[in-house]
Design a protein around this motif. Structure first.
Motif, PDB file in Angstrom:
ATOM      1  N   PHE A  70     -11.863  -8.854 -13.360  1.00 43.69           N
ATOM      2  CA  PHE A  70     -12.020  -8.923 -11.915  1.00 43.69           C
ATOM      3  C   PHE A  70     -13.411  -9.398 -11.512  1.00 43.69           C
ATOM      4  N   VAL A  77     -10.895 -14.292  -1.460  1.00 45.67           N
ATOM      5  CA  VAL A  77      -9.956 -13.180  -1.565  1.00 45.67           C
ATOM      6  C   VAL A  77      -8.685 -13.483  -0.784  1.00 45.67           C
ATOM      7  N   GLU A 134     -18.075  -8.553  -2.434  1.00 50.49           N
ATOM      8  CA  GLU A 134     -16.875  -8.109  -3.142  1.00 50.49           C
ATOM      9  C   GLU A 134     -17.123  -7.831  -4.620  1.00 50.49           C
ATOM     10  N   ASP A 135     -17.848  -8.734  -5.303  1.00 48.20           N
ATOM     11  CA  ASP A 135     -18.089  -8.538  -6.729  1.00 48.20           C
ATOM     12  C   ASP A 135     -18.870  -7.248  -6.993  1.00 48.20           C
ATOM     13  N   ILE A 138     -16.500  -4.244  -6.326  1.00 49.84           N
ATOM     14  CA  ILE A 138     -15.515  -4.016  -7.384  1.00 49.84           C
ATOM     15  C   ILE A 138     -16.177  -3.433  -8.627  1.00 49.84           C
ATOM     16  N   ARG A 359      -7.792  -7.528  -5.941  1.00 53.21           N
ATOM     17  CA  ARG A 359      -9.172  -7.394  -5.480  1.00 53.21           C
ATOM     18  C   ARG A 359      -9.214  -7.023  -3.996  1.00 53.21           C
TER      19      ARG A 359
END
Length: 387
Positions: A70, A77, A134-135, A138, A359
């Motif tokens: 991921f 996204v 986002e990265d 996650i 995600r």
């Protein structure tokens, strides 16, 4: 002399008439203003619904190999359109409006009269903003999930989820197979962006199991008295997530206008599932029609010529291809694409689409976590009702 008297009498009558007209207009204005102010008052809506209790969570050993895929992924996204909530209020210096707003704070509806969906939707506004990167988010979820414990989400209406919930989305638990909690949370997300005039409804993923016995009515899904479920008589399409127990998720769509049940399956070509799929479709077809009749859906309608619904299998449905059990992910994708009138199949690589959706769901659900301090701030009678 007569002319003078008549003119004086006329002037007197006109003066009295003008005063009465002014007095009546003033009274009418005050009455309308009062009615207008009263129209701003909020009315309690909906009735309570039962919430599932937490399940015992056993410690799990995580395999981080799948979760690593991921990270450093294309950051485009999977996007779901939504209608922003209007949570602001225009300033008004009117003294009466200020008094009204103050009184509203004193006579707000009792939480016990609200659906738990409303309680937790309102609570969501108090949540802290989470990083939009986002990265990084996650990676944070990946490290946090194994020791997350049992937590509550607004998107599960306060329902409890444990480490397995996050592990399934990351692909480290159960080969990434989604549970009914994931589908339920996505259903509430879809309802949160639903236009009040929309003519569709989604039934919860456990509706299929609810109707194992035909004496169960489950009126809350039919009569529109419990948010977010609209009255079935006001919709044309009813979406029902379906599953072969412990094996496979797929989607059924009842069209109440033409009397059809359309099946959307991301593993339509797998023959090993044919028998189980057919049994589930036959079961839901019969009990859904029975449920409609039980609540008088056909009382003011001509009885359908076909009994029950005519089953159709959708063509050109994307077929999952990734290493994880993505059938539940594709049920959520189908819900979004069908409801929002997006192309069902745009020729994409389905493994990439499913990963993007995972995600998106991870960040969406994580952002709906209810901080423990907010849970502790809930009033004691609210906790008795929603737990």
């Amino acid at each position: 002399m007569m002319l003078s008297n008549n003119r004086a009498l006329t002037d007197m009558i006109n003066s009295e008439w003008s005063q009465k007209m002014y007095s009546n207009n003033r009274a009418l204005t005050d009455m309308l203003k009062s009615e207008l102010l009263q129209s701003f008052r909020m009315a309690p809506v909906s009735t309570p619904s039962q919430i599932r209790t937490p399940m015992d969570q056993s410690p799990k050993v995580y395999d981080n190999a799948a979760a690593d895929s991921f990270l450093n992924f294309n950051n485009e996204v999977y996007h779901v359109s939504s209608i922003p909530e209007n949570v602001t209020e225009e300033a008004d210096d009117d003294v009466e409006m200020i008094k009204l707003r103050r009184s509203e704070r004193l006579v707000k509806p009792a939480k016990a009269t609200l659906s738990p969906f409303v309680v937790y939707k309102n609570l969501r506004r108090k949540q802290k903003n989470i990083s939009n990167n986002e990265d990084q988010l996650i990676e944070k979820i990946k490290n946090w999930a194994p020791s997350s414990g049992v937590r509550q989400l607004t998107l599960t209406a306060g329902g409890y989820v444990g480490p397995d919930f996050w592990g399934s989305l990351l692909g480290t638990e159960g080969n990434g197979w989604l549970s009914d909690e994931h589908i339920f949370a996505w259903m509430l997300h879809m309802y949160n962006s639903r236009d009040p005039s929309a003519r569709w409804s989604i039934l919860p993923p456990y509706f299929q199991m609810h109707l194992q016995t035909l004496d169960q009515k489950f009126a809350c899904y039919f009569n529109g008295k419990v948010e977010p479920f609209p009255r079935i008589t006001s919709v044309d399409e009813v979406y029902v997530p379906l599953f072969i127990p412990s094996i496979h998720w797929f989607l059924g769509v009842f069209n109440l206008v033409n009397g059809t049940l359309t099946i959307y399956d991301s593993l339509m070509g797998m023959r090993d599932l044919d028998k189980g799929r057919t049994e589930v479709v036959c079961h839901i077809n019969f009990v859904f029609d029975h449920w409609l009749r039980l609540h008088g859906y056909y009382d003011n309608k001509p009885l359908p010529f076909k009994f029950p619904f005519q089953t159709e299998y959708a063509n050109d449905v994307p077929q999952q291809s990734g290493p994880l059990g993505d059938c539940g992910v594709w049920v959520c994708i189908f819900l979004d694409r069908l409801i929002n009138k997006k192309p069902l199949n745009d020729g994409e690589k389905t493994s990439i689409t499913a990963t993007r959706m995972r995600r998106h769901m991870l960040t969406l659900f994580y952002n709906s976590l209810i901080p423990k301090e907010l849970v502790n701030e809930l009033e004691e009678d609210d906790l008795e009702f929603i737990q």
